[in-house]
Design a protein around this motif. Structure first.
Motif, PDB file in Angstrom:
ATOM      1  N   LYS A 181      32.446   6.463 -99.862  1.00 36.93           N
ATOM      2  CA  LYS A 181      31.625   6.841 -98.639  1.00 36.93           C
ATOM      3  C   LYS A 181      30.185   7.233 -98.760  1.00 36.93           C
ATOM      4  O   LYS A 181      29.305   6.835 -98.039  1.00 36.93           O
ATOM      5  CB  LYS A 181      32.284   7.509 -97.538  1.00 36.93           C
ATOM      6  CG  LYS A 181      33.553   6.987 -97.084  1.00 36.93           C
ATOM      7  CD  LYS A 181      34.304   7.863 -96.157  1.00 36.93           C
ATOM      8  CE  LYS A 181      35.468   7.274 -95.674  1.00 36.93           C
ATOM      9  NZ  LYS A 181      36.066   8.017 -94.464  1.00 36.93           N
ATOM     10  N   LYS A 182      29.844   7.618 -99.901  1.00 38.57           N
ATOM     11  CA  LYS A 182      28.672   8.198-100.200  1.00 38.57           C
ATOM     12  C   LYS A 182      27.858   8.884 -98.989  1.00 38.57           C
ATOM     13  O   LYS A 182      26.949   8.408 -98.511  1.00 38.57           O
ATOM     14  CB  LYS A 182      27.613   7.217-100.758  1.00 38.57           C
ATOM     15  CG  LYS A 182      28.111   6.601-102.310  1.00 38.57           C
ATOM     16  CD  LYS A 182      27.535   5.243-102.442  1.00 38.57           C
ATOM     17  CE  LYS A 182      27.768   4.552-103.999  1.00 38.57           C
ATOM     18  NZ  LYS A 182      29.208   4.814-104.360  1.00 38.57           N
ATOM     19  N   PRO A 183      28.354   9.941 -98.566  1.00 42.97           N
ATOM     20  CA  PRO A 183      28.089  10.597 -97.581  1.00 42.97           C
ATOM     21  C   PRO A 183      26.586  11.209 -97.620  1.00 42.97           C
ATOM     22  O   PRO A 183      25.795  11.252 -96.580  1.00 42.97           O
ATOM     23  CB  PRO A 183      28.826  11.854 -96.900  1.00 42.97           C
ATOM     24  CG  PRO A 183      29.541  12.002 -98.443  1.00 42.97           C
ATOM     25  CD  PRO A 183      29.749  10.724 -99.058  1.00 42.97           C
ATOM     26  N   CYS A 184      26.242  11.475 -98.690  1.00 44.42           N
ATOM     27  CA  CYS A 184      24.841  12.008 -99.002  1.00 44.42           C
ATOM     28  C   CYS A 184      23.671  10.920 -98.732  1.00 44.42           C
ATOM     29  O   CYS A 184      22.715  11.264 -98.143  1.00 44.42           O
ATOM     30  CB  CYS A 184      24.369  12.367-100.500  1.00 44.42           C
ATOM     31  SG  CYS A 184      24.678  10.875-101.558  1.00 44.42           S
ATOM     32  N   THR A 185      23.920   9.656 -98.664  1.00 41.08           N
ATOM     33  CA  THR A 185      23.082   8.590 -98.319  1.00 41.08           C
ATOM     34  C   THR A 185      22.854   8.451 -96.708  1.00 41.08           C
ATOM     35  O   THR A 185      21.793   7.899 -96.499  1.00 41.08           O
ATOM     36  CB  THR A 185      23.508   7.425 -98.822  1.00 41.08           C
ATOM     37  OG1 THR A 185      24.819   7.100 -98.307  1.00 41.08           O
ATOM     38  CG2 THR A 185      23.611   7.192-100.282  1.00 41.08           C
ATOM     39  N   TYR A 186      23.757   9.000 -95.865  1.00 43.50           N
ATOM     40  CA  TYR A 186      23.707   9.012 -94.532  1.00 43.50           C
ATOM     41  C   TYR A 186      23.402  10.340 -93.784  1.00 43.50           C
ATOM     42  O   TYR A 186      23.152  10.392 -92.637  1.00 43.50           O
ATOM     43  CB  TYR A 186      24.553   7.826 -93.889  1.00 43.50           C
ATOM     44  CG  TYR A 186      26.032   8.280 -93.955  1.00 43.50           C
ATOM     45  CD1 TYR A 186      26.737   7.506 -95.062  1.00 43.50           C
ATOM     46  CD2 TYR A 186      26.587   9.160 -93.191  1.00 43.50           C
ATOM     47  CE1 TYR A 186      27.865   7.834 -95.221  1.00 43.50           C
ATOM     48  CE2 TYR A 186      27.864   9.422 -93.476  1.00 43.50           C
ATOM     49  CZ  TYR A 186      28.776   8.696 -94.356  1.00 43.50           C
ATOM     50  OH  TYR A 186      29.873   8.991 -94.565  1.00 43.50           O
ATOM     51  N   MET A 187      23.881  11.307 -94.715  1.00 45.44           N
ATOM     52  CA  MET A 187      23.979  12.759 -93.922  1.00 45.44           C
ATOM     53  C   MET A 187      22.580  13.501 -94.077  1.00 45.44           C
ATOM     54  O   MET A 187      22.131  14.431 -93.411  1.00 45.44           O
ATOM     55  CB  MET A 187      24.906  13.573 -94.302  1.00 45.44           C
ATOM     56  CG  MET A 187      26.499  13.000 -94.074  1.00 45.44           C
ATOM     57  SD  MET A 187      26.674  13.082 -92.260  1.00 45.44           S
ATOM     58  CE  MET A 187      27.012  14.867 -92.023  1.00 45.44           C
ATOM     59  N   CYS A 188      21.931  13.103 -95.259  1.00 45.38           N
ATOM     60  CA  CYS A 188      20.564  13.650 -95.542  1.00 45.38           C
ATOM     61  C   CYS A 188      19.516  13.496 -94.391  1.00 45.38           C
ATOM     62  O   CYS A 188      19.147  12.130 -94.331  1.00 45.38           O
ATOM     63  CB  CYS A 188      20.192  13.254 -97.107  1.00 45.38           C
ATOM     64  SG  CYS A 188      18.544  14.066 -97.441  1.00 45.38           S
TER      65      CYS A 188
ATOM     66  N   VAL B 260      14.080  18.577 -97.163  1.00 44.47           N
ATOM     67  CA  VAL B 260      13.652  19.861 -96.417  1.00 44.47           C
ATOM     68  C   VAL B 260      14.576  20.969 -96.498  1.00 44.47           C
ATOM     69  O   VAL B 260      14.460  21.963 -95.990  1.00 44.47           O
ATOM     70  CB  VAL B 260      14.051  19.250 -94.758  1.00 44.47           C
ATOM     71  CG1 VAL B 260      13.033  18.099 -94.420  1.00 44.47           C
ATOM     72  CG2 VAL B 260      15.252  18.915 -94.509  1.00 44.47           C
ATOM     73  N   GLU B 261      15.189  20.800 -98.026  1.00 46.62           N
ATOM     74  CA  GLU B 261      15.827  21.973 -98.304  1.00 46.62           C
ATOM     75  C   GLU B 261      16.984  22.604 -97.363  1.00 46.62           C
ATOM     76  O   GLU B 261      17.413  23.859 -97.173  1.00 46.62           O
ATOM     77  CB  GLU B 261      14.830  23.285 -98.597  1.00 46.62           C
ATOM     78  CG  GLU B 261      13.832  22.753 -99.503  1.00 46.62           C
ATOM     79  CD  GLU B 261      12.839  23.530 -99.934  1.00 46.62           C
ATOM     80  OE1 GLU B 261      12.766  24.762 -99.589  1.00 46.62           O
ATOM     81  OE2 GLU B 261      11.671  23.391-100.426  1.00 46.62           O
ATOM     82  N   CYS B 262      17.653  21.619 -96.663  1.00 43.05           N
ATOM     83  CA  CYS B 262      18.854  22.260 -95.766  1.00 43.05           C
ATOM     84  C   CYS B 262      19.914  22.219 -96.490  1.00 43.05           C
ATOM     85  O   CYS B 262      20.846  23.081 -96.118  1.00 43.05           O
ATOM     86  CB  CYS B 262      18.860  20.961 -94.621  1.00 43.05           C
ATOM     87  SG  CYS B 262      19.494  19.597 -95.153  1.00 43.05           S
TER      88      CYS B 262
ATOM     89  N   ALA C  21      16.448  14.030 -94.446  1.00 40.96           N
ATOM     90  CA  ALA C  21      15.090  13.225 -95.188  1.00 40.96           C
ATOM     91  C   ALA C  21      15.377  11.972 -95.910  1.00 40.96           C
ATOM     92  O   ALA C  21      14.406  11.448 -96.316  1.00 40.96           O
ATOM     93  CB  ALA C  21      14.563  14.370 -96.126  1.00 40.96           C
ATOM     94  N   LYS C  22      16.765  11.463 -95.730  1.00 40.20           N
ATOM     95  CA  LYS C  22      16.866  10.217 -96.729  1.00 40.20           C
ATOM     96  C   LYS C  22      16.337  10.382 -98.212  1.00 40.20           C
ATOM     97  O   LYS C  22      15.886   9.406 -98.462  1.00 40.20           O
ATOM     98  CB  LYS C  22      16.108   9.082 -95.651  1.00 40.20           C
ATOM     99  CG  LYS C  22      16.797   9.093 -94.405  1.00 40.20           C
ATOM    100  CD  LYS C  22      16.139   7.881 -93.690  1.00 40.20           C
ATOM    101  CE  LYS C  22      16.636   7.698 -92.250  1.00 40.20           C
ATOM    102  NZ  LYS C  22      17.518   8.431 -91.690  1.00 40.20           N
TER     103      LYS C  22
END
Length: 96
Positions: free
Chosen positions: A39-46, A66-68, A48-49
C-alpha cells in the motif's frame, strides 16, 4: 473587516526551510523493503508529499518536510529513520 482563510498549500508556502543536505533528518533504511510494501502509505499520508512512488519503490525528498513524523508512524515495516534536524536547520513556521 473580512477574514481571509488560507488553504493548506498557502500555509505551507508561507514556511521557510533550511535543508541540511549533508545530514538529512529522514532516511529510508532499506529501499528493498519499500518494494515489498503493497500500500505504500507514506506516499499518501505525508502531508508534504515527500514520498513518491517510482516503479515498485519509493523515492524520498526531504526539502518540504514539515517534521510531523507521520511517515515513521504509518510505515508498516518500521523502515524510516527519522530524527530532528540539526540546530537551526529544518522548517521555520511562519504565520501569514
Amino acid at each position: 473587516m473580512t477574514m481571509k482563510y488560507l488553504t493548506v498549500e498557502e500555509r505551507l508556502n508561507a514556511n521557510v526551510w533550511d535543508v541540511d543536505v549533508y545530514r538529512p533528518h529522514i532516511k529510508i533504511r532499506d529501499p528493498a523493503l519499500c518494494k515489498r510494501c503493497e500500500k505504500k502509505p507514506c506516499t499518501y499520508m505525508c502531508p508534504a508529499k515527500c514520498y513518491v512512488q517510482q516503479g515498485d519503490g519509493v523515492v524520498l525528498s526531504t526539502e518540504a518536510c514539515v517534521e510531523c513524523g507521520t511517515c515513521r508512524v504509518v510505515c508498516p515495516y518500521d523502515n524510516i529513520d527519522w530524527d530532528y534536524p540539526r540546530s537551526g536547520m529544518g522548517i521555520w513556521y511562519r504565520e501569514s
